[in-house]
Design an enzyme around this catalytic site. Structure first.
Site, PDB file in Angstrom:
ATOM      1  N   HIS A   1      80.008  91.868 -16.716  1.00 22.43           N
ATOM      2  CA  HIS A   1      80.212  90.941 -15.598  1.00 22.43           C
ATOM      3  C   HIS A   1      81.662  90.469 -15.566  1.00 22.43           C
ATOM      4  CE1 HIS A   1      79.476  86.847 -13.583  1.00 22.43           C
ATOM      5  NE2 HIS A   1      79.648  87.770 -12.667  1.00 22.43           N
TER       6      HIS A   1
ATOM      7  N   ASN B   1      78.292  81.631 -14.822  1.00 22.74           N
ATOM      8  CA  ASN B   1      77.633  81.253 -13.568  1.00 22.74           C
ATOM      9  C   ASN B   1      76.525  80.228 -13.775  1.00 22.74           C
ATOM     10  OD1 ASN B   1      79.282  82.600 -11.848  1.00 22.74           O
ATOM     11  ND2 ASN B   1      77.959  84.385 -11.592  1.00 22.74           N
TER      12      ASN B   1
HETATM   13  N1  3HC Z   1      93.462  91.976  -7.183  1.00 18.68           N
HETATM   14  C1  3HC Z   1      94.550  92.413  -7.830  1.00 18.68           C
HETATM   15  N2  3HC Z   1      95.674  91.718  -7.906  1.00 18.68           N
HETATM   16  C2  3HC Z   1      95.710  90.531  -7.294  1.00 18.68           C
HETATM   17  C3  3HC Z   1      94.614  90.011  -6.611  1.00 18.68           C
HETATM   18  C4  3HC Z   1      93.450  90.795  -6.575  1.00 18.68           C
HETATM   19  N3  3HC Z   1      92.345  90.386  -5.937  1.00 18.68           N
HETATM   20  N4  3HC Z   1      94.941  88.828  -6.098  1.00 18.68           N
HETATM   21  C5  3HC Z   1      96.218  88.599  -6.436  1.00 18.68           C
HETATM   22  N5  3HC Z   1      96.677  89.632  -7.167  1.00 18.68           N
HETATM   23  C6  3HC Z   1      97.997  89.819  -7.728  1.00 18.68           C
HETATM   24  C7  3HC Z   1      98.992  89.705  -6.612  1.00 18.68           C
HETATM   25  O1  3HC Z   1      99.909  90.780  -6.684  1.00 18.68           O
HETATM   26  C8  3HC Z   1      99.646  88.382  -6.880  1.00 18.68           C
HETATM   27  O2  3HC Z   1     101.006  88.341  -6.638  1.00 18.68           O
HETATM   28  P1  3HC Z   1     101.624  88.309  -5.119  1.00 18.68           P
HETATM   29  O3  3HC Z   1     100.893  87.235  -4.365  1.00 18.68           O
HETATM   30  O4  3HC Z   1     103.042  87.985  -5.379  1.00 18.68           O
HETATM   31  O5  3HC Z   1     101.407  89.672  -4.567  1.00 18.68           O
HETATM   32  C9  3HC Z   1      99.464  88.193  -8.367  1.00 18.68           C
HETATM   33  O6  3HC Z   1      98.223  88.798  -8.675  1.00 18.68           O
HETATM   34  C10 3HC Z   1      99.431  86.751  -8.766  1.00 18.68           C
HETATM   35  O7  3HC Z   1      98.607  86.086  -7.876  1.00 18.68           O
HETATM   36  P2  3HC Z   1      98.682  84.567  -7.677  1.00 18.68           P
HETATM   37  O8  3HC Z   1     100.100  84.116  -7.587  1.00 18.68           O
HETATM   38  O9  3HC Z   1      97.733  84.171  -6.602  1.00 18.68           O
HETATM   39  O10 3HC Z   1      98.175  84.108  -9.120  1.00 18.68           O
HETATM   40  P3  3HC Z   1      97.933  82.680  -9.612  1.00 18.68           P
HETATM   41  O11 3HC Z   1      98.777  82.458 -10.785  1.00 18.68           O
HETATM   42  O12 3HC Z   1      98.014  81.709  -8.486  1.00 18.68           O
HETATM   43  O13 3HC Z   1      96.419  82.757 -10.117  1.00 18.68           O
HETATM   44  C11 3HC Z   1      94.102  83.018  -9.950  1.00 18.68           C
HETATM   45  C12 3HC Z   1      95.430  83.217  -9.251  1.00 18.68           C
HETATM   46  C13 3HC Z   1      94.061  83.782 -11.274  1.00 18.68           C
HETATM   47  C14 3HC Z   1      93.048  83.580  -9.014  1.00 18.68           C
HETATM   48  C15 3HC Z   1      93.911  81.495 -10.248  1.00 18.68           C
HETATM   49  O14 3HC Z   1      94.078  80.769  -9.075  1.00 18.68           O
HETATM   50  C16 3HC Z   1      92.555  81.217 -10.816  1.00 18.68           C
HETATM   51  O15 3HC Z   1      92.320  81.339 -12.010  1.00 18.68           O
HETATM   52  N6  3HC Z   1      91.599  80.797  -9.944  1.00 18.68           N
HETATM   53  C17 3HC Z   1      90.218  80.564 -10.344  1.00 18.68           C
HETATM   54  C18 3HC Z   1      89.435  81.821 -10.046  1.00 18.68           C
HETATM   55  C19 3HC Z   1      88.041  81.732 -10.580  1.00 18.68           C
HETATM   56  O16 3HC Z   1      87.544  80.718 -11.027  1.00 18.68           O
HETATM   57  N7  3HC Z   1      87.373  82.880 -10.505  1.00 18.68           N
HETATM   58  C20 3HC Z   1      85.993  82.985 -10.937  1.00 18.68           C
HETATM   59  C21 3HC Z   1      85.128  82.947  -9.737  1.00 18.68           C
HETATM   60  S1  3HC Z   1      83.431  82.993 -10.161  1.00 18.68           S
HETATM   61  C22 3HC Z   1      83.090  84.611 -10.302  1.00 18.68           C
HETATM   62  O17 3HC Z   1      83.891  85.496 -10.070  1.00 18.68           O
HETATM   63  C23 3HC Z   1      81.717  84.953 -10.729  1.00 18.68           C
HETATM   64  C24 3HC Z   1      81.047  85.851  -9.747  1.00 18.68           C
HETATM   65  O18 3HC Z   1      79.852  86.290 -10.362  1.00 18.68           O
HETATM   66  C25 3HC Z   1      80.700  85.156  -8.434  1.00 18.68           C
END
Ligand code: 3HC
Length: 287
Positions: A143, A193
């Site tokens: 996961h 989750n």
């Molecule tokens: N895939 C690949 N690369 C990605 C991407 C993606 N989806 N999204 C962004 N990137 C890359 C991009 O190249 C980006 O740089 P750019 O904008 O200059 O092109 C680079 O990563 C860095 O992105 P950010 O500047 O947006 O990175 P942050 O330092 O702001 O961190 C984050 C982003 C890691 C998402 C942070 O905001 C975070 O930790 N958020 C919480 C997310 C979370 O809680 N996720 C869990 C959700 S629950 C889940 O998934 C469970 C499921 O079962 C539902």
């Protein structure tokens, strides 16, 4: 069972999660077969991966040649038959138990007897999915978290009949993908989750209870609780439909009222406000 050495990984479903997992696999050096239902959807996933790898090149964290080599390791298909050469197949299709059961029972007729089958399900039971195959010992949960290339965690889920060898092999792959794997058993919501879904649902209920705007709720949780992103931004990222489905699946299993999706978010799902992927959720997005 003895787990094979994992050299080739298959990924079924190249949506947000599947394409992120395929990206991790090719970056880690695995030959990777990605399957979508149409060539167009497959190409869209390849473009998405190519885009994110290009951003890494732009930032100097990936070489131009490394990017090209990684993309060369990805082959796309619309046919499950191409998974015959995979040592591990990771399923990342729609969160529908019937669809997953049908897929796993078909995969069993295609993959080698020692190949490992993994599901990226968020909230369904890995044990129930594993029941679709006669060799349930080779089925585990892997996961990943959204966005898969950025979030360090992968939960390695041991289902009722998973063999130790299959769990260990999935754990090793998680490490090689650059993740921080943890082991857990197949309980509803696994670890994150089980905790995060009711917490986010509480946040969404507070929207109405405290009559606070999505922007202010997000500010409250980022500036007051140190969350990396606020709950409304997070649910938009994960997908309103995905969050509603996960909440319903957990509520069905646990019957805890906090698991049930708040009516506001169910209404958003029904109206097609799905978050980033549909261009509109709590916020509006360009593409
Ligand atoms: N895939 C690949 N690369 C990605 C991407 C993606 N989806 N999204 C962004 N990137 C890359 C991009 O190249 C980006 O740089 P750019 O904008 O200059 O092109 C680079 O990563 C860095 O992105 P950010 O500047 O947006 O990175 P942050 O330092 O702001 O961190 C984050 C982003 C890691 C998402 C942070 O905001 C975070 O930790 N958020 C919480 C997310 C979370 O809680 N996720 C869990 C959700 S629950 C889940 O998934 C469970 C499921 O079962 C539902």
């Amino acid at each position: 069972m003895t787990a094979p050495e994992i050299r080739t990984i298959g990924v079924v479903g190249l949506g947000a999660m599947g394409s992120g997992i395929a990206q991790l696999a090719i970056e880690a050096g695995y030959a990777t077969v990605g399957r979508e239902v149409s060539d167009d959807l497959g190409e869209r996933a390849r473009e998405r991966i190519a885009h994110f790898l290009q951003r890494k090149v732009d930032k100097g964290t990936l070489g131009v040649d490394e990017r090209a080599a990684a993309l060369d390791r990805l082959s796309l298909t619309t046919s499950l038959a191409d998974f015959g050469r995979c040592d591990l197949v990771i399923e990342a299709i729609v969160e529908d138990l019937g669809a997953k059961l049908a897929l796993f029972s078909e995969l069993e007729t295609i993959v080698r007897p020692d190949a490992i089958l993994a599901t990226n399900t968020s909230a369904l039971s890995v044990t129930e999915i594993a029941a679709a195959v006669s060799t349930s010992e080779r089925v585990v949960g892997m996961h990943f978290f959204n966005p898969a290339p950025l979030m360090p965690l992968v939960e390695i889920v041991q289902a009722e009949l998973s063999s130790r060898a299959a769990v260990d092999a999935a754990y090793t792959v998680g490490e090689r993908l650059g993740k921080r794997p943890i082991r857990c058993h197949d309980t509803p919501g696994f670890v994150v989750n089980r905790i995060l879904i009711p917490l986010v649902n509480d946040c969404l209920r507070v929207l109405d209870e405290a009559r606070v705007s999505p922007e202010d709720l997000d500010t409250a949780m980022t500036a007051g609780a140190g969350w990396p992103m606020g709950p409304c931004t997070l649910v938009d990222l994960v997908g309103i439909d995905v969050h509603v489905h996960a909440s319903e699946a957990l509520y069905e299993k646990l019957r805890e009222p906090r698991m049930a999706p708040p009516p506001r978010i169910v209404a958003m799902k029904n109206a097609g406000l799905l978050g980033r992927k549909s261009g509109r959720g709590f916020y509006t997005y360009d593409s």
